[in-house]
Write a protein that holds these residues in place. Structure first.
Motif, short mmCIF file in Angstrom:
data_model
loop_
_atom_site.label_atom_id
_atom_site.label_comp_id
_atom_site.label_asym_id
_atom_site.label_seq_id
_atom_site.Cartn_x
_atom_site.Cartn_y
_atom_site.Cartn_z
N ALA B 120 3.51 8.32 -0.48
CA ALA B 120 2.58 9.17 -1.23
C ALA B 120 1.36 8.38 -1.67
N ILE B 121 1.59 7.15 -2.15
CA ILE B 121 0.46 6.33 -2.59
C ILE B 121 -0.42 5.96 -1.40
N ARG B 122 0.19 5.64 -0.28
CA ARG B 122 -0.61 5.29 0.90
C ARG B 122 -1.45 6.49 1.37
N GLN B 123 -0.84 7.68 1.32
CA GLN B 123 -1.60 8.87 1.71
C GLN B 123 -2.79 9.08 0.77
N HIS B 124 -2.55 8.93 -0.52
CA HIS B 124 -3.64 9.10 -1.49
C HIS B 124 -4.75 8.09 -1.22
N CYS B 125 -4.37 6.84 -0.93
CA CYS B 125 -5.38 5.81 -0.68
C CYS B 125 -6.16 6.08 0.60
N CYS B 154 5.31 9.00 -12.55
CA CYS B 154 4.50 8.24 -13.51
C CYS B 154 3.65 7.20 -12.79
N ILE B 155 4.27 6.47 -11.88
CA ILE B 155 3.54 5.42 -11.15
C ILE B 155 2.43 6.05 -10.31
N TYR B 156 2.76 7.13 -9.63
CA TYR B 156 1.77 7.80 -8.79
C TYR B 156 0.56 8.23 -9.61
N ARG B 157 0.82 8.82 -10.78
CA ARG B 157 -0.29 9.31 -11.61
C ARG B 157 -1.14 8.15 -12.12
N ILE B 158 -0.51 7.05 -12.49
CA ILE B 158 -1.28 5.90 -12.97
C ILE B 158 -2.17 5.36 -11.85
N VAL B 159 -1.60 5.25 -10.65
CA VAL B 159 -2.41 4.79 -9.50
C VAL B 159 -3.56 5.75 -9.26
N GLN B 160 -3.26 7.04 -9.30
CA GLN B 160 -4.27 8.08 -9.07
C GLN B 160 -5.41 7.94 -10.08
N ALA B 185 12.40 -2.69 -14.06
CA ALA B 185 11.18 -1.86 -13.97
C ALA B 185 10.51 -2.01 -12.61
N ILE B 186 9.67 -1.04 -12.33
CA ILE B 186 8.76 -1.16 -11.19
C ILE B 186 7.39 -1.51 -11.76
N VAL B 187 6.80 -2.50 -11.17
CA VAL B 187 5.50 -2.98 -11.66
C VAL B 187 4.43 -2.55 -10.68
N VAL B 188 3.44 -1.85 -11.19
CA VAL B 188 2.32 -1.43 -10.34
C VAL B 188 1.05 -2.05 -10.88
N ARG B 189 0.24 -2.55 -9.98
CA ARG B 189 -0.99 -3.26 -10.38
C ARG B 189 -2.14 -2.76 -9.53
N ILE B 190 -3.20 -2.33 -10.18
CA ILE B 190 -4.38 -1.84 -9.47
C ILE B 190 -5.55 -2.73 -9.88
N ALA B 191 -6.16 -3.39 -8.93
CA ALA B 191 -7.21 -4.36 -9.26
C ALA B 191 -8.47 -4.06 -8.45
#
Lengths: 129, 250
Positions: B120-125, B154-160, B185-191
């Motif tokens: 899902a994240i790859r599709q959004h990107c 939650c992770i998807y929305r934060i990335v979005q 936890a799962i750690v997501v980082r957007i830089a």
């Protein structure tokens, strides 16, 4: 089905339509019927598989999302056993769907909101494969 | 003269003030998780509206396109201006259909449930890359095979929201999304390496993108860190617990 039961080069293509939305299936039948012979229309993947084997259409036009089975699965079987060209319909402009469709043996993917522009050319191209 | 009796209150829930997000007072802000509970029930409304758009409206737009295509076939001998009118209607129908799909996907990503968080994240990107010329590199290593639905959402929305901020504010032409897992936890980082911002002068309630992520993190009991300073870009990092309760679901 013997080869002489297939459409002759100059004959109208024999097309099977598969979609679970009644209004869309009706509109597909009208559009495709303008240029081809619609030999059947189905609402489910199970019906589509049975019809593909029984009717041996030149081309099957099938929605990727069906209520019972995946459109890709039907495509895989139809392309392999009935030597039918397959056009996949989808609402989403998604490279992954195009990739899955190719892997399943489909000839083309057509976006539903572009049916009026793209479907008839896609059917013609699928029949030539 | 006697005063009027006080109006009955509806209890704590109706009188409670919403949580006030903190001000950013350093170049790194950390939000631990004050009593977070659930992801918002509006997610269920969003999912229902997305389904309606996809299962009905998009199909009817497809039917309209097919009918217009049929009309064009029948008007092959009509004057050029008539055929141009039909072509114009077909073009507008395709444009509306694409917008409906984009809105439905934004409301609720179907691939999140069909194929999981990574897909899902790859599709959004990929969609962002096409729409905004933003190159997004996604790295996801050692994620669990099955991720809790609430945590994934939650992770998807934060990335979005973080990538939306990159597009809207950063001026960057690329961003990096990294997903890793710890036992808890799962750690997501957007830089990004965009213009960044002065966190000391920013209040969260002034900045819709940040408040949205803050609310997401709070509801999921996630820890959210945003670090930025002018000229150095921005890093958003969230530690989302492995299990997040979705409101209204079993």
């Amino acid at each position: 089905m013997s080869d002489d039961q297939r459409a002759a080069p100059d004959a109208r293509l024999r097309v099977l339509l598969v979609d679970d939305h009644p209004s869309l299936l009706k509109a597909l039948t009208r559009l495709v019927g303008q240029a081809c012979d619609v030999v059947g229309s189905c609402h489910t993947g199970t019906e589509a598989l049975e019809a593909a084997v029984r009717l041996r259409p030149d081309v099957m036009v099938i929605d990727v999302h069906l209520p019972d089975v995946d459109g890709f699965d039907v495509c895989r079987v139809a392309a392999a056993t009935a030597r039918t060209g397959v056009v996949i319909l989808t609402g989403a402009d998604d490279p992954a769907i195009a990739r899955h469709a190719r892997e399943a043996g489909a000839s083309a993917v057509v976006l539903k909101h572009r049916l009026g522009d793209d479907l008839l050319p896609a059917i013609a191209a699928a029949a030539r494969r | 003269m006697s005063s009027a009796p006080p109006l009955p209150t509806r209890g704590h829930e109706s009188t409670a003030e919403p949580p006030v997000p903190p001000a950013l007072d350093s170049n790194v802000v950390i939000w631990p998780t004050p009593g977070g509970t659930t992801t918002p029930s509006c997610e269920h409304v969003r999912a229902r509206v997305a389904r309606e758009l996809h299962d009905d409206i998009a199909q009817r737009i497809g039917a309209l396109s097919a009918e217009l295509g049929l009309l064009r076939e029948r008007l092959v001998d009509a004057p050029a201006d008539v055929r141009e009118n039909v072509d114009s209607a077909l073009s507008e129908t395709a444009s509306i259909g694409a917008d409906v799909q984009r809105i439905a996907r934004g409301l609720h990503p179907p691939r999140l449930e069909q194929q999981g968080l990574d897909a899902a994240i790859r599709q959004h990107c990929e969609a962002l890359a096409r729409a905004h010329q933003l190159a997004v590199d996604v790295q996801s290593d050692d994620l669990p095979l099955s991720i809790d639905r609430g945590a994934a959402l939650c992770i998807y929305r934060i990335v979005q929201e973080a990538l939306h901020n990159v597009v809207k504010h950063s001026g960057a032409d690329r961003a990096d999304v990294t997903l890793t897992a710890t036992p808890q936890a799962i750690v997501v980082r957007i830089a990004d390496r965009g213009v960044g911002f002065e966190t000391r002068r920013t209040r969260l309630d002034d900045t819709l993108g940040l408040i949205g992520m803050y609310e997401r993190a709070q509801m999921a009991r996630a820890e959210l860190r945003v670090s930025s300073s002018p000229g150095t870009g921005t890093i958003v990092e969230a530690h989302v617990p492995m299990r997040v309760t979705l409101a209204g679901t079993s």
